[in-house]
Design an enzyme around this catalytic site. Structure first.
Site, PDB file in Angstrom:
ATOM      1  CG  ASP A 250      20.835  -6.341 -11.593  1.00  0.00           C
ATOM      2  OD1 ASP A 250      19.629  -6.310 -11.289  1.00  0.00           O
ATOM      3  OD2 ASP A 250      21.223  -6.504 -12.770  1.00  0.00           O
TER       4      ASP A 250
ATOM      5  CB  THR B  14       5.487 -14.040 -11.352  1.00  0.00           C
ATOM      6  OG1 THR B  14       5.247 -12.838 -10.616  1.00  0.00           O
ATOM      7  CG2 THR B  14       4.170 -14.746 -11.620  1.00  0.00           C
TER       8      THR B  14
ATOM      9  CD  GLU C  71       6.445  -1.917 -13.603  1.00  0.00           C
ATOM     10  OE1 GLU C  71       6.399  -1.107 -14.533  1.00  0.00           O
ATOM     11  OE2 GLU C  71       6.898  -3.067 -13.715  1.00  0.00           O
TER      12      GLU C  71
ATOM     13  CG  LEU D 241     -15.342  -4.284 -13.905  1.00  0.00           C
ATOM     14  CD1 LEU D 241     -16.553  -4.442 -13.018  1.00  0.00           C
ATOM     15  CD2 LEU D 241     -15.286  -5.432 -14.888  1.00  0.00           C
TER      16      LEU D 241
ATOM     17  N   GLY E 187     -11.251  -0.100 -22.488  1.00  0.00           N
ATOM     18  CA  GLY E 187     -10.085   0.618 -22.998  1.00  0.00           C
ATOM     19  C   GLY E 187      -9.367  -0.169 -24.078  1.00  0.00           C
TER      20      GLY E 187
ATOM     21  CB  CYS F  69       2.596  -8.543 -14.374  1.00  0.00           C
ATOM     22  SG  CYS F  69       4.061  -8.187 -13.395  1.00  0.00           S
TER      23      CYS F  69
END
Ligand code: NAD
Length: 451
Positions: A30, A123, A159, A268, A271, A278
């Site tokens: 890193d 991604t 996560e 479904l 909220g 992501c």
């Protein structure tokens, strides 16, 4: 196998620790020295259930270590996994980190005789691996594909349950454009017994975007229905969805008797919209890619439109039921979901930002994510972060539940029930039932009922 991983964030660190746990020898890299030191000391720089335990185990077995990227050495490695961030930049994927590490890998494999495969786990939009990554590596290594390999192995961990997801995945996707890479990927994931699918790198890239876009679409579709229902009055969208879920195409009935309630049903539940590192950025990125290839993206445009509006729906709900000026609000839960300290694109933070315009005083709590929240939003007169929330309840006017942390469950115990009585309780996540708080004004998305 000997594996190098570049980027030790949520994906890189979990990948490294889990691969090491299964017996591979892992060198992680890193740019952030603080992160590297913390990992080597056995202290995960991110919060994730069981991560500390797994990290300690692999450190003790000497199967895993972290290094700063300037010390990278690929002379003995079989596979290099790229797990750096691919953030959104004005709605498009930002490949700065991917390009930077591709160039570095190219340079580092220039003088190495050994065959090494470079696997993109970040991604990335379709055709990134077999054009951008490949070209940069060829240019910097003075080698051609075949002398090294490239692959794409999208990650599906969530996560909050990342270790469990990585250790027991529903599938593993092998994206490859050269046979040697496919063989290396098969060897890498040999300890995993699950469905494995081998496709070209573009298909692998697209699988990840299709996956996230469809899940995001479900969420926005149900949220739009919820908004419609609350406009009509005397409908609770949750009751509506219970009726919908009973369609056997959503919850199949096995052998004519037992009903299965698949995980997809949780997408479904109406909220305050999707957040996190992501869904928002991935839907934006594939939509931008659609534009590049001159294809319209009507559905994905609407998915984002509905989602961007959902925090305003929450505030509208409050405004319809109370004046906000000078009100004291206790906001419980800042992480984008429970089980993580990640606040990237957290809907809670978006709602707080909107509420602050109404001159109310906000007391914000999260059991894990407060430090990250402070990095995003701090030093404001009307926003105070608190470590203990219980004592405050008697003195506040409005209580908002922004994240489903278990510790907030205790609100249903009699002592707290008494304290919230007469106050507004806005449950942005459908964490509770209206009957849990018979003496409070219970508000939630998709429910406009005069109790
Ligand atoms: P992150 O920001 O947590 O981690 C990225 C890490 O890369 C950081 O620690 C950063 O310091 C490091 N880094 C950046 N440039 C570097 C360089 N030049 N050399 C070495 N390290 C460098 O990101 P993340 O959440 O782990 O996501 C990584 C990728 O995985 C993204 O493409 C994301 O979309 C994808 N993904 C994320 C999740 C998730 O739940 N977080 C799930 C699936 C896929």
């Amino acid at each position: 196998m000997r594996v190098s991983i570049i980027g030790t964030g949520y994906v890189g660190l979990i990948t490294g620790v889990c691969l090491a746990y299964k017996g591979h020898t892992i060198n992680c890299y890193d740019i952030n020295k603080k992160i590297v030191n913390s990992i080597n000391d056995g202290i995960p720089p991110i919060y994730e259930k069981d991560l500390k335990k797994y990290l300690k185990a692999v450190l003790n077995k000497k199967k895993f270590n972290a290094n700063v990227i300037s010390e990278i050495n690929l002379s003995k490695t079989d596979i290099v996994i790229i797990a750096v961030g691919t953030p959104s930049n004005e709605g498009r994927i930002d490949l700065t980190y991917i390009k930077k590490v591709s160039a570095l890998i190219g340079k580092k494999i220039r003088d190495i005789d050994k065959f090494v495969s470079i696997i993109v786990k970040s991604t990335v939009v379709p055709s990134t691996t077999d054009t951008i990554v490949r070209d940069i590596i060829e240019q910097e290594s003075y080698k051609k594909l075949g002398q090294f390999g490239i692959g794409m192995n999208p990650e599906f961990l969530r996560e909050g349950s990342a270790i469990e997801d990585f250790m027991n995945p529903d599938r593993i996707v092998f994206g490859y454009d050269d046979k040697q890479t496919l063989e290396l990927l098969k060897k890498l994931y040999k300890p995993w017994d699950c469905d494995k699918i081998a496709v070209n790198t573009r298909t692998a890239e697209m699988i990840k975007y299709a996956n996230n876009s469809l899940l995001a679409t479900q969420i926005s579709a149900v949220n739009e229905l919820a908004n419609i229902a609350s406009g009509i009055e005397n409908i609770d969208i949750l009751d509506v969805m219970k009726g919908v879920h009973l369609d056997k195409r959503w919850s199949p009935i096995i052998s004519g008797k037992k009903r299965i309630y698949p995980d997809i049903l949780s997408y479904l539940i109406p909220g305050c919209g999707f957040g996190g590192s992501c869904f928002p950025k991935d839907v934006e990125a594939i939509r931008a890619k659609a534009k590049d290839v001159k294809v319209d993206s009507y559905i994905l445009d609407s998915v984002l439109k509905v989602n961007n509006n959902q925090p305003y729906q929450v505030v509208k709900l409050l405004k319809n039921n109370s004046k906000l000026r000078n009100k004291k609000i206790l906001f419980l839960g800042l992480a984008f979901k429970n089980g993580t300290d990640d606040i990237r694109e957290s809907v809670s933070m978006k709602i707080i930002n909107i509420l602050l315009k109404y001159d109310c005083k906000i007391f914000a709590h999260d059991p894990i994510a407060i430090n990250n929240a402070k990095k995003e939003l701090n030093g404001l007169k009307n926003l105070k972060y608190i470590n203990k929330w219980d004592d405050l309840i008697p003195s506040i006017d409005i209580l908002i539940i922004g994240t489903k942390w278990d510790e907030y469950r205790k609100l249903t115990s009699s002592i707290y029930k008494r304290d919230v009585s007469g106050k507004i309780l806005l449950d942005a996540r459908r964490f509770f039932k209206p009957e849990d708080f018979p003496n409070a004004k219970y508000l939630t998305i998709g429910r406009n009922i005069n109790d």
